[in-house]
Design a protein around this motif. Structure first.
Motif, PDB file in Angstrom:
ATOM      1  N   ALA A 221       0.834  -1.200   0.000  1.00  0.00           N
ATOM      2  CA  ALA A 221       0.000   0.000   0.000  1.00  0.00           C
ATOM      3  C   ALA A 221       0.874   1.257   0.000  1.00  0.00           C
ATOM      4  CB  ALA A 221      -0.915  -0.001   1.219  1.00  0.00           C
ATOM      5  N   ALA A 222       2.014   1.191   0.700  1.00  0.00           N
ATOM      6  CA  ALA A 222       2.920   2.337   0.724  1.00  0.00           C
ATOM      7  C   ALA A 222       3.580   2.538  -0.638  1.00  0.00           C
ATOM      8  CB  ALA A 222       3.979   2.141   1.804  1.00  0.00           C
ATOM      9  N   VAL A 223       3.970   1.430  -1.286  1.00  0.00           N
ATOM     10  CA  VAL A 223       4.655   1.518  -2.571  1.00  0.00           C
ATOM     11  C   VAL A 223       3.694   1.872  -3.707  1.00  0.00           C
ATOM     12  CG1 VAL A 223       5.955   0.208  -4.293  1.00  0.00           C
ATOM     13  CG2 VAL A 223       6.484  -0.067  -1.870  1.00  0.00           C
ATOM     14  N   LEU A 224       2.516   1.231  -3.727  1.00  0.00           N
ATOM     15  CA  LEU A 224       1.594   1.391  -4.847  1.00  0.00           C
ATOM     16  C   LEU A 224       0.648   2.576  -4.694  1.00  0.00           C
ATOM     17  CD1 LEU A 224       0.624  -2.370  -5.395  1.00  0.00           C
ATOM     18  CD2 LEU A 224       2.320  -1.026  -6.648  1.00  0.00           C
ATOM     19  N   PHE A 225       0.261   2.874  -3.445  1.00  0.00           N
ATOM     20  CA  PHE A 225      -0.770   3.891  -3.244  1.00  0.00           C
ATOM     21  C   PHE A 225      -0.298   5.078  -2.411  1.00  0.00           C
ATOM     22  CE2 PHE A 225      -2.933  -0.305  -3.485  1.00  0.00           C
ATOM     23  CZ  PHE A 225      -3.501  -0.134  -4.739  1.00  0.00           C
ATOM     24  N   GLY A 226       0.978   5.093  -2.081  1.00  0.00           N
ATOM     25  CA  GLY A 226       1.518   6.242  -1.379  1.00  0.00           C
ATOM     26  C   GLY A 226       1.163   6.338   0.087  1.00  0.00           C
ATOM     27  N   ASP A 227       0.703   5.239   0.709  1.00  0.00           N
ATOM     28  CA  ASP A 227       0.411   5.271   2.143  1.00  0.00           C
ATOM     29  C   ASP A 227       1.701   5.541   2.927  1.00  0.00           C
ATOM     30  OD1 ASP A 227      -2.101   4.640   1.389  1.00  0.00           O
ATOM     31  OD2 ASP A 227      -2.263   2.778   2.515  1.00  0.00           O
TER      32      ASP A 227
END
Length: 300
Positions: free
Chosen positions: A271-277
């Motif tokens: 989620a951090a890598v793909l969606f910027g979380d």
């Protein structure tokens, strides 16, 4: 091969730990792909049927090319059917019902009880010894997972306590499936053959339940988005199940049950890598706990 039992034990533990990390990554990947397919217009049971059937059909040529077939003895067929119901169909259907009444937060976090229940069942039935090191590993992993989903705990709707209680059957069913696979694994059956048999049994179980909750005639197949994400789900599911069964062979039911912890951890990273979380220090601490718990629990 080394005859040193200590060296062999370390090798098995390292293999189990590596498989656990890989299976956890694939677990998180399947969740991401499923969400994308649902957003594209696919229905939950449609994904269940096509995902399992497609994965089984992908693995079958590989199995036949190796000179083996799916064992079809009476005991094998019963085991495939039981696992299809207990490990896949029942928790899948129940999770859909619970998420509608209690919310996604509870449904997502309740799976965290599976490793604890698996360890209790395995120890109670004498399948695995309840060592202090393994107990500490499961506990630390649970702490790490709880740290990652701490915000979801605050969103749980307890307005329907009966369904909250019913939701506990989800991790209990997953734990029972872990135990059944270990206790009744057919002698000489490969992970590939066992995966194919279970996938086809799961397909039949979910297809039989689908008309009760969805309208199969309304399933969409021509949409390019649905087709693409379904194909991705099939490929990841096929690889995931083979590695899952191999992990169960190498690590046993308790180590296998930690896949949910690792899936949560990799989900946060993806989620951090793909969606910027944003990854907080608390999130990183939770990830470290999951890794440490996996190392401790992987030792027999």
């Amino acid at each position: 091969m080394s005859s040193d039992p200590v060296a062999q034990g370390r090798s098995v533990a390292a293999s189990a730990f590596g498989l656990l990390a890989l299976c956890g990554f694939l677990f998180a990947g399947r969740i991401m792909i499923s969400k994308a397919a649902l957003s594209a217009g696919a229905q939950p049971f449609q994904l269940g049927v096509l995902g399992h059937l497609g994965a089984g059909l992908c693995l079958l040529p590989w199995l036949l090319a190796s000179g083996r077939t799916i064992p079809a003895g009476r005991r094998h067929l019963i085991l495939y059917g039981v696992l299809g119901l207990v490990s896949v169909a029942f928790p899948t259907v129940l999770s859909y019902l619970v998420v509608q009444r209690v919310g996604p937060a509870y449904t997502a976090t309740v799976y965290s009880l599976s490793p604890l229940l698996t360890m209790a069942f395995a120890a109670g039935l004498g399948i695995e010894r309840l060592s202090l090191r393994r107990l500490a590993g499961i506990g630390i992993g649970f702490l790490g997972m709880a740290t990652l989903v701490r915000q979801q705990f605050l969103q749980i709707d307890t307005g329907q306590p009966l369904w909250v209680v019913f939701g506990l059957a989800i991790p209990a069913s997953a734990a029972a499936g872990n135990i059944i696979r270990s206790a009744y694994w057919p002698k000489g059956a490969s992970a590939l053959a066992f995966s194919c048999g279970t996938l086809f049994a799961s397909t039949l179980a979910i297809a039989a339940m689908a008309p009760v909750f969805e309208a199969p005639l309304g399933w969409r197949f021509s949409d390019p988005g649905i087709g693409f994400w379904t194909a991705c789900l099939i490929g990841v599911s096929a690889l995931s199940l083979v590695l899952n069964f191999r992990l169960q062979q190498v690590g046993g039911p308790v180590v296998f049950s930690q896949i949910g912890y690792w899936g949560t951890g990799f989900g946060v990273l993806l989620a951090a890598v793909l969606f910027g979380d944003v990854l907080t220090w608390l999130s990183l601490a939770g990830l470290c706990c999951i890794v440490a718990g996996g190392v401790l629990a992987s030792h027999r």
